[in-house]
Design a protein around this motif. Structure first.
Motif, PDB file in Angstrom:
ATOM      1  N   GLY A 212       0.822  -1.204   0.000  1.00 30.39           N
ATOM      2  CA  GLY A 212       0.000   0.000   0.000  1.00 30.39           C
ATOM      3  C   GLY A 212       0.856   1.254   0.000  1.00 30.39           C
ATOM      4  O   GLY A 212       0.428   2.314  -0.476  1.00 30.39           O
ATOM      5  N   ALA A 213       2.078   1.125   0.523  1.00 34.18           N
ATOM      6  CA  ALA A 213       3.001   2.269   0.501  1.00 34.18           C
ATOM      7  C   ALA A 213       3.284   2.718  -0.925  1.00 34.18           C
ATOM      8  O   ALA A 213       3.541   3.903  -1.171  1.00 34.18           O
ATOM      9  CB  ALA A 213       4.306   1.884   1.201  1.00 34.18           C
ATOM     10  N   GLU A 214       3.238   1.786  -1.874  1.00 32.59           N
ATOM     11  CA  GLU A 214       3.506   2.146  -3.271  1.00 32.59           C
ATOM     12  C   GLU A 214       2.360   2.937  -3.888  1.00 32.59           C
ATOM     13  O   GLU A 214       2.514   3.540  -4.951  1.00 32.59           O
ATOM     14  CB  GLU A 214       3.797   0.890  -4.080  1.00 32.59           C
ATOM     15  N   LEU A 215       1.188   2.903  -3.254  1.00 31.69           N
ATOM     16  CA  LEU A 215       0.084   3.764  -3.673  1.00 31.69           C
ATOM     17  C   LEU A 215       0.256   5.188  -3.156  1.00 31.69           C
ATOM     18  O   LEU A 215      -0.515   6.076  -3.505  1.00 31.69           O
ATOM     19  CB  LEU A 215      -1.245   3.219  -3.149  1.00 31.69           C
ATOM     20  N   GLY A 216       1.258   5.386  -2.285  1.00 29.04           N
ATOM     21  CA  GLY A 216       1.404   6.660  -1.600  1.00 29.04           C
ATOM     22  C   GLY A 216       0.529   6.755  -0.368  1.00 29.04           C
ATOM     23  O   GLY A 216       0.412   7.823   0.240  1.00 29.04           O
ATOM     24  N   ALA A 217      -0.100   5.642   0.025  1.00 26.41           N
ATOM     25  CA  ALA A 217      -1.046   5.650   1.138  1.00 26.41           C
ATOM     26  C   ALA A 217      -0.347   5.869   2.476  1.00 26.41           C
ATOM     27  O   ALA A 217       0.788   5.437   2.681  1.00 26.41           O
ATOM     28  CB  ALA A 217      -1.817   4.334   1.181  1.00 26.41           C
ATOM     29  N   THR A 218      -1.056   6.513   3.389  1.00 22.30           N
ATOM     30  CA  THR A 218      -0.554   6.696   4.748  1.00 22.30           C
ATOM     31  C   THR A 218      -0.455   5.359   5.459  1.00 22.30           C
ATOM     32  O   THR A 218       0.497   5.096   6.192  1.00 22.30           O
ATOM     33  CB  THR A 218      -1.489   7.635   5.533  1.00 22.30           C
ATOM     34  N   SER A 219      -1.440   4.496   5.257  1.00 27.45           N
ATOM     35  CA  SER A 219      -1.412   3.159   5.843  1.00 27.45           C
ATOM     36  C   SER A 219      -2.474   2.300   5.175  1.00 27.45           C
ATOM     37  O   SER A 219      -3.260   2.767   4.351  1.00 27.45           O
ATOM     38  CB  SER A 219      -1.643   3.218   7.359  1.00 27.45           C
ATOM     39  N   SER A 220      -2.476   1.014   5.559  1.00 23.18           N
ATOM     40  CA  SER A 220      -3.500   0.061   5.135  1.00 23.18           C
ATOM     41  C   SER A 220      -3.833  -0.810   6.328  1.00 23.18           C
ATOM     42  O   SER A 220      -2.981  -1.047   7.196  1.00 23.18           O
ATOM     43  CB  SER A 220      -2.997  -0.802   3.971  1.00 23.18           C
ATOM     44  N   GLY A 529       9.183  13.070  -4.454  1.00 19.08           N
ATOM     45  CA  GLY A 529       9.701  12.457  -3.235  1.00 19.08           C
ATOM     46  C   GLY A 529       9.029  11.158  -2.848  1.00 19.08           C
ATOM     47  O   GLY A 529       9.094  10.746  -1.685  1.00 19.08           O
ATOM     48  N   GLN A 530       8.428  10.459  -3.801  1.00 14.72           N
ATOM     49  CA  GLN A 530       7.784   9.183  -3.479  1.00 14.72           C
ATOM     50  C   GLN A 530       8.836   8.152  -3.050  1.00 14.72           C
ATOM     51  O   GLN A 530      10.013   8.291  -3.315  1.00 14.72           O
ATOM     52  CB  GLN A 530       7.017   8.648  -4.688  1.00 14.72           C
ATOM     53  N   GLY A 531       8.365   7.085  -2.382  1.00 16.63           N
ATOM     54  CA  GLY A 531       9.257   5.977  -2.068  1.00 16.63           C
ATOM     55  C   GLY A 531       9.648   5.903  -0.615  1.00 16.63           C
ATOM     56  O   GLY A 531       8.834   6.062   0.289  1.00 16.63           O
ATOM     57  N   SER A 532      10.924   5.680  -0.378  1.00 15.00           N
ATOM     58  CA  SER A 532      11.452   5.401   0.950  1.00 15.00           C
ATOM     59  C   SER A 532      11.235   6.555   1.922  1.00 15.00           C
ATOM     60  O   SER A 532      11.140   7.723   1.529  1.00 15.00           O
ATOM     61  CB  SER A 532      12.951   5.107   0.841  1.00 15.00           C
ATOM     62  N   SER A 533      11.190   6.215   3.215  1.00 16.94           N
ATOM     63  CA  SER A 533      11.086   7.240   4.258  1.00 16.94           C
ATOM     64  C   SER A 533      12.429   7.868   4.579  1.00 16.94           C
ATOM     65  O   SER A 533      12.503   8.754   5.429  1.00 16.94           O
ATOM     66  CB  SER A 533      10.508   6.611   5.535  1.00 16.94           C
ATOM     67  N   ARG A 534      13.516   7.431   3.925  1.00 22.05           N
ATOM     68  CA  ARG A 534      14.853   7.909   4.273  1.00 22.05           C
ATOM     69  C   ARG A 534      14.938   9.431   4.237  1.00 22.05           C
ATOM     70  O   ARG A 534      14.805  10.047   3.188  1.00 22.05           O
ATOM     71  CB  ARG A 534      15.898   7.316   3.319  1.00 22.05           C
TER      72      ARG A 534
END
Length: 640
Positions: A212-220, A529-534
């Motif tokens: 779900g992170a790849e959708l840009g979602a906050t959570s699932s 800025g999509q992708g990792s939280s780094r």
């Protein structure tokens, strides 16, 4: 109330659960991993606290397991010492991937988990709300502060029917990515409901939540039901289970229906997780590498289906098959069930349990080759090979592809085998180190690669900024600062890492910025800025003088990381103005401090050309104060 609202309400410190309004929520648990964790604990050290102030903190060493130089080993020693000193549990190198271990050992239905990794929502597979965040947000949460975010819209995904043979949970999330794209979930939490939910195991649900992170979602999030109870029984934690579901007739902001029995095996083509087609549409393409593993697909079930496909057979000579189990416990179960022996006999290469190839940390494919992987991201160059063509698929598709040496729809193999694997997992916490009751006598061990966290000055009233980079849509954090074994070994050394800033987009960028030696800005397109939280994707450019990023829209975690470090994110009021901005243009922002406090609209002015570009900010009052203070650390310090 829906399930998301129930969990958020139970952890709410400030605000209202109205979509778009800022809320503050207090986490029960916090996780870090070694690619982001060193920065988290360096930041936590600046708070002056002797002990963390959350119920549970766990530091995982799962990414940087290659030790070709001293850097990774030194950072592992640092992480071990700060964990002992500050009261954090430590999952040692070799224990496995953070999301898989946390799911098995620590997740609790109804709780809230904050993690310095974008795939923290994996916990939603067992009914725990998991949210990924930048390291500074996580460090502040460890210090007892709440986590701030905009109340997401809650999207109901109703699952109907049952997956047909050879169709996997991976295909469910690939279907959503096909429909919605990588920016379709920004500002949303996806809550799964419907009769199809009961047909999915917790590990299958975790796969869906993970990507779900790849959708840009906050959570699932999935409910906690009898299948969840079975999972907690299998891992020896039934006492941590509780039933949780949405109220009958609960409201949602949007609804999506997926008929599971209509899905077919899917595959994401290069170079984006949303470039999804049916496997049979591209079947027959020769493949040189197959990787089965990652936090998305490394469960015992995933390994078992691969073994059944490959049983008694040997992969073609031109194919490299790489297997990376998710945890040490899964590896032991593979041994006990004969899965490991079957895979080795087939010609598979067995890696240490960990993240590995997913982020280019080993097993980079050959130049120009095709690699089919069960990972979650296939951005250009993420595998460690710039011109490799990486496809994302389920373990069944990956194993069938390895067997045939070409992209293969597993339905070509005939009837799907029944998986006969143990339902009870042995408890194995030998590599999880419990911190001592008191940490005062623990000495923090620092290697020479660990440098101080860069600091930001308060925002000035006037900025004159040169456009040093103009980027397109869906620029990822890997595009800003590449991952992989070489770069992630510098995660504690921002001056060294800064040398690679935007190197994938512009090989001469760093030299040009250093010669410029003045404040500068970046212009981007949609979903920047999509992708990792780094947070290194902000820290490295910040070290080189970045002050402002202007884009059509931002990915959630990246936007927050900018704010946390005092870098101003601005949105083009009129997206078509993107075409008017040229590389090297010099823009001025005046009366900045007052305008941010009083207005949402600003003007970028290029006085030499008489050009005015209207921009807006969507900052809350608190976020404006963060920016004006010079970032979260300064803001927290000035308010304590």
């Amino acid at each position: 109330m829906n399930l998301t609202q129930k969990i958020l309400a139970a952890h709410l410190v400030e605000g209202s659960l109205e979509p778009g309004s800022e809320i503050a929520i207090k986490p029960d648990q916090v996780l870090t991993q070694d690619a982001t964790g060193t920065m988290v604990y360096l930041q936590f050290e600046t708070t002056g606290l002797n002990r963390i102030k959350v119920d549970l903190g766990v530091s995982y060493i799962d990414h940087n397991l290659l030790q070709v130089g001293y850097e990774n080993a030194d950072d592992h020693r640092y992480l071990a010492s700060v964990a002992a000193k500050f009261g954090v549990h430590l999952s040692r190198a070799g224990n496995g991937i953070c999301h898989q271990i946390h799911l098995e050992r620590f997740v609790r239905p109804g709780g809230f988990l904050l993690g310095s990794d974008s795939h923290t929502p994996t916990a939603g597979g067992a009914g725990m709300l998991g949210i990924g965040a930048g390291g500074l947000d996580v460090a502040v949460a460890l210090a007892g502060a709440p986590y701030f975010l905009r109340m997401p819209r809650v999207v109901r995904v109703e699952l109907r029917g049952r997956l047909r043979p050879w169709v996997a949970a991976k295909d469910v999330i690939l279907e959503l990515l096909r429909r919605l794209t990588v920016k379709g979930g920004v500002g949303c939490i996806f809550e799964y409901t419907g009769p199809g939910v009961a047909t999915l195991s917790v590990y299958e649900r975790a796969t869906i939540c993970n990507m779900g992170a790849e959708l840009g979602a906050t959570s699932s999030l999935f409910p906690s039901d009898e299948r969840t109870r079975e999972f907690f029984q299998s891992v020896g934690r039934e006492e941590d289970w509780q039933p949780l579901e949405a109220d009958v007739g609960a409201d949602y902001d949007e609804e999506i229906v997926i008929n599971l029995d209509e899905l077919e095996p899917l595959i994401a083509q290069p170079h984006s997780p949303d470039n999804v087609v049916k496997v049979n549409e591209i079947a027959g393409m020769p493949v040189q590498q197959v990787v089965i593993g990652s936090c998305t697909n490394s469960s015992l079930e995933d390994m078992a289906i691969a073994a059944e496909i490959l049983k008694g057979k040997v992969i073609p000579p031109h194919v490299s098959l790489v297997i990376a189990p998710g945890t040490r416990r899964i590896l032991r179960m593979m041994i006990a069930n004969g899965i490991l022996d079957t895979l080795i006999e087939s010609g598979a290469r067995i890696l240490e349990v960990g993240c590995g190839p997913c982020n280019g940390i080993g097993q980079s494919p050959a130049s120009g080759s095709v690699s089919v992987r069960t990972v979650n991201r296939n951005y250009r160059g993420r595998s460690g090979t710039e011109d490799a063509l990486v496809y994302i698929a389920s373990p069944a598709v990956a194993a069938a592809t390895a067997l045939r040496g070409r992209i293969t729809d597993p339905r070509e193999l005939g009837d799907m085998p029944e998986l006969k694997i143990s339902k009870i997992y042995p408890v194995d916490d030998n590599l999880i180190v419990t911190p001592p009751p008191e940490g005062e006598k623990v000495e923090i061990v620092r290697g020479p690669n660990i440098k101080p966290v860069p600091q930001t000055d308060p925002l000035p009233d006037k900025l004159e900024l040169t456009v040093m980079l103009k980027a397109g849509d869906n620029v990822s954090t890997d595009d800003i600062i590449p991952g992989g074994a070489r770069l992630l070994s510098l995660r504690s050394n921002i001056p060294a890492m800064a040398e690679y800033t935007f190197s994938r987009l512009d090989s001469g960028f760093v030299g040009r910025v250093k010669e410029h030696n003045r404040p500068w800005m970046v212009v981007g397109g949609e979903n920047f800025g999509q992708g990792s939280s780094r947070e290194h994707a902000v820290l490295a450019p910040l070290y080189l003088g970045l002050k402002v990023v202007v884009a059509k829209s931002f990915a959630r975690i990246y936007r927050q990381n900018l704010i946390n470090y005092g870098v101003l994110p601005l949105i083009l009021a009129e997206p078509e103005d993107y075409a008017c901005i040229s590389l090297g243009a010099v823009f001025t922002l005046e009366r900045l401090r007052n305008k941010l406090l009083e207005e949402k609209s600003l003007v970028l002015e290029d006085k030499s050309k008489g050009l005015k570009i209207p921009v807006v900010h969507d900052l809350s009052q608190r976020e404006v104060e963060l920016i004006l203070s010079g970032g979260l650390l300064r803001y927290v310090g000035s308010n304590n």
